[in-house]
Design a protein around this motif. Sequence first.
Motif, PDB file in Angstrom:
ATOM      1  N   GLY A   1      22.605  27.318  30.976  1.00  0.00           N
ATOM      2  CA  GLY A   1      23.610  26.747  30.666  1.00  0.00           C
ATOM      3  C   GLY A   1      24.271  27.052  29.744  1.00  0.00           C
ATOM      4  N   ALA A   2      24.984  25.903  29.165  1.00  0.00           N
ATOM      5  CA  ALA A   2      25.946  26.197  28.456  1.00  0.00           C
ATOM      6  C   ALA A   2      25.669  26.003  27.065  1.00  0.00           C
ATOM      7  N   GLU A   3      24.817  25.281  26.772  1.00  0.00           N
ATOM      8  CA  GLU A   3      23.295  25.977  25.328  1.00  0.00           C
ATOM      9  C   GLU A   3      23.874  26.942  24.790  1.00  0.00           C
ATOM     10  N   TRP A   4      22.746  27.824  25.824  1.00  0.00           N
ATOM     11  CA  TRP A   4      22.556  29.031  26.426  1.00  0.00           C
ATOM     12  C   TRP A   4      23.465  29.806  26.060  1.00  0.00           C
ATOM     13  N   ARG A   5      24.459  29.907  27.153  1.00  0.00           N
ATOM     14  CA  ARG A   5      25.639  30.382  26.793  1.00  0.00           C
ATOM     15  C   ARG A   5      26.415  30.735  25.468  1.00  0.00           C
ATOM     16  N   GLN A   6      26.430  29.693  24.566  1.00  0.00           N
ATOM     17  CA  GLN A   6      27.327  30.121  23.653  1.00  0.00           C
ATOM     18  C   GLN A   6      25.884  30.309  22.579  1.00  0.00           C
ATOM     19  N   ILE A   7      24.656  29.923  23.008  1.00  0.00           N
ATOM     20  CA  ILE A   7      23.611  31.588  21.617  1.00  0.00           C
ATOM     21  C   ILE A   7      24.665  32.921  21.940  1.00  0.00           C
ATOM     22  N   ASP A   8      24.479  32.808  23.825  1.00  0.00           N
ATOM     23  CA  ASP A   8      24.419  34.748  23.352  1.00  0.00           C
ATOM     24  C   ASP A   8      26.336  35.576  22.626  1.00  0.00           C
ATOM     25  N   TYR A   9      26.524  34.637  22.946  1.00  0.00           N
ATOM     26  CA  TYR A   9      28.110  33.905  22.315  1.00  0.00           C
ATOM     27  C   TYR A   9      27.836  34.522  21.203  1.00  0.00           C
ATOM     28  N   ASP A  10      27.266  33.466  20.392  1.00  0.00           N
ATOM     29  CA  ASP A  10      26.830  33.967  19.036  1.00  0.00           C
ATOM     30  C   ASP A  10      26.295  34.872  18.540  1.00  0.00           C
ATOM     31  N   PHE A  11      25.425  34.421  19.159  1.00  0.00           N
ATOM     32  CA  PHE A  11      24.475  36.152  18.587  1.00  0.00           C
ATOM     33  C   PHE A  11      24.880  37.361  18.679  1.00  0.00           C
ATOM     34  N   PHE A  12      25.829  37.870  20.308  1.00  0.00           N
ATOM     35  CA  PHE A  12      26.893  39.320  20.557  1.00  0.00           C
ATOM     36  C   PHE A  12      27.985  39.400  19.792  1.00  0.00           C
ATOM     37  N   THR A  13      28.583  38.192  18.549  1.00  0.00           N
ATOM     38  CA  THR A  13      29.471  38.224  17.979  1.00  0.00           C
ATOM     39  C   THR A  13      29.230  38.489  16.974  1.00  0.00           C
ATOM     40  N   SER A  14      28.133  38.237  16.500  1.00  0.00           N
ATOM     41  CA  SER A  14      27.367  38.543  14.608  1.00  0.00           C
ATOM     42  C   SER A  14      27.591  40.010  14.030  1.00  0.00           C
ATOM     43  N   GLN A  15      27.514  39.481  12.829  1.00  0.00           N
ATOM     44  CA  GLN A  15      27.040  41.126  12.548  1.00  0.00           C
ATOM     45  C   GLN A  15      25.680  41.168  12.036  1.00  0.00           C
ATOM     46  N   LYS A  16      25.198  39.826  12.593  1.00  0.00           N
ATOM     47  CA  LYS A  16      23.471  40.583  12.400  1.00  0.00           C
ATOM     48  C   LYS A  16      23.373  41.775  13.947  1.00  0.00           C
ATOM     49  N   CYS A  17      24.155  41.412  14.510  1.00  0.00           N
ATOM     50  CA  CYS A  17      23.779  42.241  15.538  1.00  0.00           C
ATOM     51  C   CYS A  17      24.612  43.688  16.152  1.00  0.00           C
ATOM     52  N   GLN A  18      25.882  43.645  15.198  1.00  0.00           N
ATOM     53  CA  GLN A  18      26.778  44.510  14.911  1.00  0.00           C
ATOM     54  C   GLN A  18      25.563  45.570  14.558  1.00  0.00           C
TER      55      GLN A  18
END
Length: 290
Positions: free
Chosen positions: A249-266
């Motif tokens: 849902g919407a909250e899940w998709r925001q989490i996906d966006y936040d993590f995979f655009t983060s410096q931590k992910c990179q």
Amino acid sequence: MSTLKKLGYPENTKLLIIHADDAGLSHAENQATIQALQEGSVNSTSIMVPCPWFGEMADFAAKHEQYDYGIHLTLTCEWKHYKWGPILSKTEVPGLLDENGYLHNNRENFKNNTSSEEIKKELQAQIERALQSGLKPTHLDSHMYTLGLKPEFIKIYKELGAAYKLPILLSKQLIEFLGLDPNLYISNDDFCVDNVFLGNYADFEKGQLEAYYERVLDNLPTGLNIVLIHTAFDVPEMQGIAIDHPNFGAEWRQIDYDFFTSQKCQSKIENNGIKLITWREIRDILYPEG
């Protein structure tokens, strides 16, 4: 021959596609996906042709050909109030429709009511619509992996990939998840993704979805891997679409966006020796003649 050998990589290589499904679903989905491609670690997406916001994403793709765009072959519509039908007229593909004239809302209804002939006609129409829009697709994949539900559906999937000279997301894990024995339908000649990673509802419910993604990156195996995510902004539009549907849902998709655009992910990608690869690169290796 192993997937890495087919792609020309050493056997100890950790290849990864970070793939955002469902572009074209909504404005919030499109904008988050575009930003994730431009600013994050997401390096692939696929577009849902029958959806109301297909045009916005197709327009972006036509103007920004450097990114990786697949066609997210769509035969179901899972949301409560947000609906769409097929590309073809309803008289041409009646088995794809529910009692209200929309695509079926779950895999079981789709599986039990449609025919292979209707599926192939509709999917060809979706691909042709995408090509007419100016999209230059890098691959084909399947919304809700409906094309893994029956052997005859898998056959259509393979045929479309070969006809349009596009790799398909073929996965033993996903076929097995849907109840078939993948060894009966996948040969050594087929190009397969070795490992598919997808967030689960239990982790989301416990607030541990980001931690799951961190574990995936920290423990990524060798071979060709794909992390399937869904990027959208948690705004009223997406909240309305996903009402009564917290899974993806919407909250899940925001989490996906936040993590995979983060410096931590990179940083995790770099520190774990992971090489990002796109479907575009795979397409050009498998179909060098174009």
